[in-house]
Write a protein that holds these residues in place. Structure first.
Motif, PDB file in Angstrom:
ATOM      1  N   ARG A 169      -9.943  11.233 -20.752  1.00 60.06           N
ATOM      2  CA  ARG A 169      -8.994  10.138 -20.886  1.00 60.06           C
ATOM      3  C   ARG A 169      -7.562  10.553 -20.558  1.00 60.06           C
ATOM      4  O   ARG A 169      -6.729   9.702 -20.223  1.00 60.06           O
ATOM      5  N   ALA A 170      -7.272  11.845 -20.650  1.00 60.85           N
ATOM      6  CA  ALA A 170      -5.927  12.332 -20.339  1.00 60.85           C
ATOM      7  C   ALA A 170      -5.785  12.737 -18.876  1.00 60.85           C
ATOM      8  O   ALA A 170      -4.692  13.096 -18.433  1.00 60.85           O
ATOM      9  N   GLY A 171      -6.876  12.676 -18.125  1.00 62.21           N
ATOM     10  CA  GLY A 171      -6.843  13.101 -16.734  1.00 62.21           C
ATOM     11  C   GLY A 171      -6.243  12.054 -15.814  1.00 62.21           C
ATOM     12  O   GLY A 171      -6.127  10.879 -16.167  1.00 62.21           O
ATOM     13  N   PRO A 172      -5.861  12.458 -14.597  1.00 61.34           N
ATOM     14  CA  PRO A 172      -5.191  11.544 -13.672  1.00 61.34           C
ATOM     15  C   PRO A 172      -6.104  10.476 -13.086  1.00 61.34           C
ATOM     16  O   PRO A 172      -5.610   9.480 -12.559  1.00 61.34           O
ATOM     17  N   ASP A 173      -7.425  10.660 -13.157  1.00 59.97           N
ATOM     18  CA  ASP A 173      -8.346   9.731 -12.515  1.00 59.97           C
ATOM     19  C   ASP A 173      -8.946   8.706 -13.472  1.00 59.97           C
ATOM     20  O   ASP A 173      -9.594   7.750 -13.030  1.00 59.97           O
ATOM     21  N   TYR A 174      -8.729   8.902 -14.771  1.00 63.25           N
ATOM     22  CA  TYR A 174      -9.417   8.037 -15.720  1.00 63.25           C
ATOM     23  C   TYR A 174      -8.897   6.593 -15.692  1.00 63.25           C
ATOM     24  O   TYR A 174      -9.651   5.649 -15.908  1.00 63.25           O
ATOM     25  N   GLY A 175      -7.609   6.406 -15.410  1.00 61.19           N
ATOM     26  CA  GLY A 175      -7.037   5.064 -15.406  1.00 61.19           C
ATOM     27  C   GLY A 175      -7.761   4.136 -14.443  1.00 61.19           C
ATOM     28  O   GLY A 175      -8.045   2.974 -14.775  1.00 61.19           O
ATOM     29  N   VAL A 188       0.852  -1.201   0.000  1.00 64.36           N
ATOM     30  CA  VAL A 188       0.000   0.000   0.000  1.00 64.36           C
ATOM     31  C   VAL A 188       0.883   1.246   0.000  1.00 64.36           C
ATOM     32  O   VAL A 188       0.623   2.211  -0.730  1.00 64.36           O
ATOM     33  N   ALA A 189       1.945   1.237   0.797  1.00 65.15           N
ATOM     34  CA  ALA A 189       2.862   2.381   0.850  1.00 65.15           C
ATOM     35  C   ALA A 189       3.542   2.599  -0.500  1.00 65.15           C
ATOM     36  O   ALA A 189       3.710   3.745  -0.946  1.00 65.15           O
ATOM     37  N   GLN A 190       3.942   1.507  -1.170  1.00 68.54           N
ATOM     38  CA  GLN A 190       4.535   1.626  -2.504  1.00 68.54           C
ATOM     39  C   GLN A 190       3.555   2.251  -3.491  1.00 68.54           C
ATOM     40  O   GLN A 190       3.921   3.105  -4.305  1.00 68.54           O
ATOM     41  N   THR A 191       2.317   1.820  -3.413  1.00 66.68           N
ATOM     42  CA  THR A 191       1.286   2.322  -4.325  1.00 66.68           C
ATOM     43  C   THR A 191       1.048   3.809  -4.104  1.00 66.68           C
ATOM     44  O   THR A 191       0.901   4.586  -5.060  1.00 66.68           O
ATOM     45  N   GLN A 192       1.026   4.237  -2.853  1.00 60.96           N
ATOM     46  CA  GLN A 192       0.848   5.659  -2.551  1.00 60.96           C
ATOM     47  C   GLN A 192       2.009   6.476  -3.087  1.00 60.96           C
ATOM     48  O   GLN A 192       1.809   7.555  -3.676  1.00 60.96           O
ATOM     49  N   LEU A 193       3.218   5.983  -2.892  1.00 58.77           N
ATOM     50  CA  LEU A 193       4.392   6.708  -3.370  1.00 58.77           C
ATOM     51  C   LEU A 193       4.373   6.819  -4.891  1.00 58.77           C
ATOM     52  O   LEU A 193       4.641   7.892  -5.455  1.00 58.77           O
ATOM     53  N   ARG A 194       4.016   5.734  -5.554  1.00 60.77           N
ATOM     54  CA  ARG A 194       3.976   5.723  -7.018  1.00 60.77           C
ATOM     55  C   ARG A 194       2.882   6.653  -7.553  1.00 60.77           C
ATOM     56  O   ARG A 194       3.049   7.332  -8.560  1.00 60.77           O
ATOM     57  N   GLY A 195       1.751   6.691  -6.850  1.00 65.19           N
ATOM     58  CA  GLY A 195       0.620   7.496  -7.296  1.00 65.19           C
ATOM     59  C   GLY A 195       0.634   8.923  -6.814  1.00 65.19           C
ATOM     60  O   GLY A 195      -0.212   9.724  -7.236  1.00 65.19           O
ATOM     61  N   GLY A 196       1.540   9.260  -5.902  1.00 59.76           N
ATOM     62  CA  GLY A 196       1.628  10.624  -5.404  1.00 59.76           C
ATOM     63  C   GLY A 196       0.496  11.018  -4.491  1.00 59.76           C
ATOM     64  O   GLY A 196       0.066  12.180  -4.496  1.00 59.76           O
ATOM     65  N   PHE A 197      -0.018  10.078  -3.704  1.00 58.28           N
ATOM     66  CA  PHE A 197      -1.078  10.399  -2.748  1.00 58.28           C
ATOM     67  C   PHE A 197      -0.765   9.732  -1.424  1.00 58.28           C
ATOM     68  O   PHE A 197       0.122   8.871  -1.331  1.00 58.28           O
TER      69      PHE A 197
END
Length: 388
Positions: free
Chosen positions: A342-348, A238-247
């Motif tokens: 589609r270019a936004g940060p939340d679409y993925g 979970v910590a890795q995912t937060q770091l990768r996603g910037g949240f």
């Protein structure tokens, strides 16, 4: 074409025709948990165990009693005390569990308001567990392809829930107002399970999802169910995912350990940890929560490497099948953002969840009642500064 959902489409408390005065009284947590388990349509966020997860909050179980003292509703209330003021903010996440579709809604809410006012609550926030609008995966994909829709609210929904619509009108009429920012997601993604066989669920997946699951299986990804001692490894992902996603979710290891312990202490198996391994290495871990006839994907984490073997798709497919075996009628993948850019940060994330073949549901959101207007406004300004 937009259709109106039938009133029986979602599980709600049985309608009562009596007009006896309603009282709201404290009840033991065990009594509240038993009532919620028998009800079958109560969110895990309204279970007494959730109050024990939330460090920094006081929790209390309340019940609505009607004729002959019969319990006709219940709520978990979380209190956030304001140091030095003797006042508190009260929050009912995805609650209370009452008969919301009543023309006399005030009769149900007034005893709650009076009880909490007497206890020094300056703002009361509710999260009515009701829907407003529904968009199928096909409708959302079509809107994205056209490229002329900014967000979901610009897209004609596939269904409208009349109960949620009425409750919004009634809350406004009673002086409630929408919360500045919802704590729980307003838009969620849900996969219907009721009346479907595993092969139906498989057929409902997008071709990309089926291809990724087959790739994970062919690569040798294995999915197993973890235990309490695996929570630390889960948190590392979970910590890795937060770091990768910037949240930052703002939760440490102790929070997840407490969550796993408390939810399972109330009901063994309420929260389960699923682990995806590849060549002996843990690549992804997700938690599954069940309550009554519902299941939720709560939190997930994944490593930043070996993503080509698609461990998260394999995990989710295992969790969907587990929820189906456990008798859940709905699998809730929790929040999505309503943006269709589609270019936004939340679409993925939205695109990934669309692959399960479910639907986006907009809830009625959270509502607040100011019991002390100056403190209420000051608290809103504080929250706006902290989150802004």
């Amino acid at each position: 074409m937009t259709v109106v959902l039938p009133e029986a489409a979602t599980a709600r408390p049985v309608r009562r025709t009596d007009t006896a005065p309603l009282r709201v009284v404290p009840v033991p947590a065990a009594e509240h948990a038993a009532w919620a388990a028998a009800h079958g349509a109560v969110s895990f966020l309204q279970s007494p165990s959730w109050g024990r997860v939330k460090a920094g909050w006081r929790a209390e179980s309340l019940a609505w009693t009607g004729a002959e003292g019969r319990t006709v509703g219940a709520a978990l209330v979380l209190y956030r005390d304001i140091p030095g003021l003797g006042r508190s903010f009260a929050y009912l996440p995805e609650g209370p569990v009452i008969d919301w579709d009543r023309p006399d809604l005030g009769r149900w809410l007034e005893p709650l308001v009076e009880l909490l006012r007497s206890r020094g609550v300056f703002t009361l926030r509710l999260g009515p567990p009701l829907d407003l609008r529904v968009w199928t995966a096909g409708t959302v994909r079509a809107a994205v392809r056209t490229g002329d829709r900014v967000g979901l609210r610009d897209v004609l929904p596939d269904a409208v829930d009349p109960v949620g619509t009425r409750v919004v009108e009634r809350l406004r009429g009673l002086g409630w107002e929408p919360a500045g920012r919802d704590t729980q997601p307003r838009f969620t993604f849900r996969l219907p399970l009721a009346g479907r066989e595993p092969e139906d669920l498989w057929a409902g997946l997008s071709p990309e999802w089926r291809r990724n699951i087959r790739r994970a299986q062919a690569s040798g990804v294995t999915v197993t169910e973890g235990a309490a001692e695996d929570v630390e490894a889960f948190y590392a992902l979970v910590a890795q995912t937060q770091l990768r996603g910037g949240f930052d979710l703002g939760r440490g290891l102790a929070y997840y350990q407490r969550q796993f312990a408390e939810l399972n202490a109330e009901l063994p198996g309420r929260i389960r940890l699923f682990l995806a391994q590849y060549r002996g290495e843990l690549l992804a871990a997700h938690t599954l929560v069940t309550a009554g006839r519902r299941a939720w994907y709560l939190t997930g984490g994944s490593a930043s490497h070996e993503r080509q073997v698609r461990p998260s798709n394999a995990l989710q497919w295992s969790m969907i099948r587990a929820a189906h075996r456990l008798g859940a009628e709905t699998y809730d993948l929790r929040g999505v953002q309503p943006s269709l850019d589609r270019a936004g940060p939340d679409y993925g994330l939205l695109r990934w969840k669309l692959g399960t073949g479910g639907r986006v549901v907009e809830g009625v959101g959270e509502w607040e009642l100011a019991l002390n207007r100056p403190l209420h406004l000051a608290f809103r300004r504080y929250l706006a500064r902290r989150k802004g």
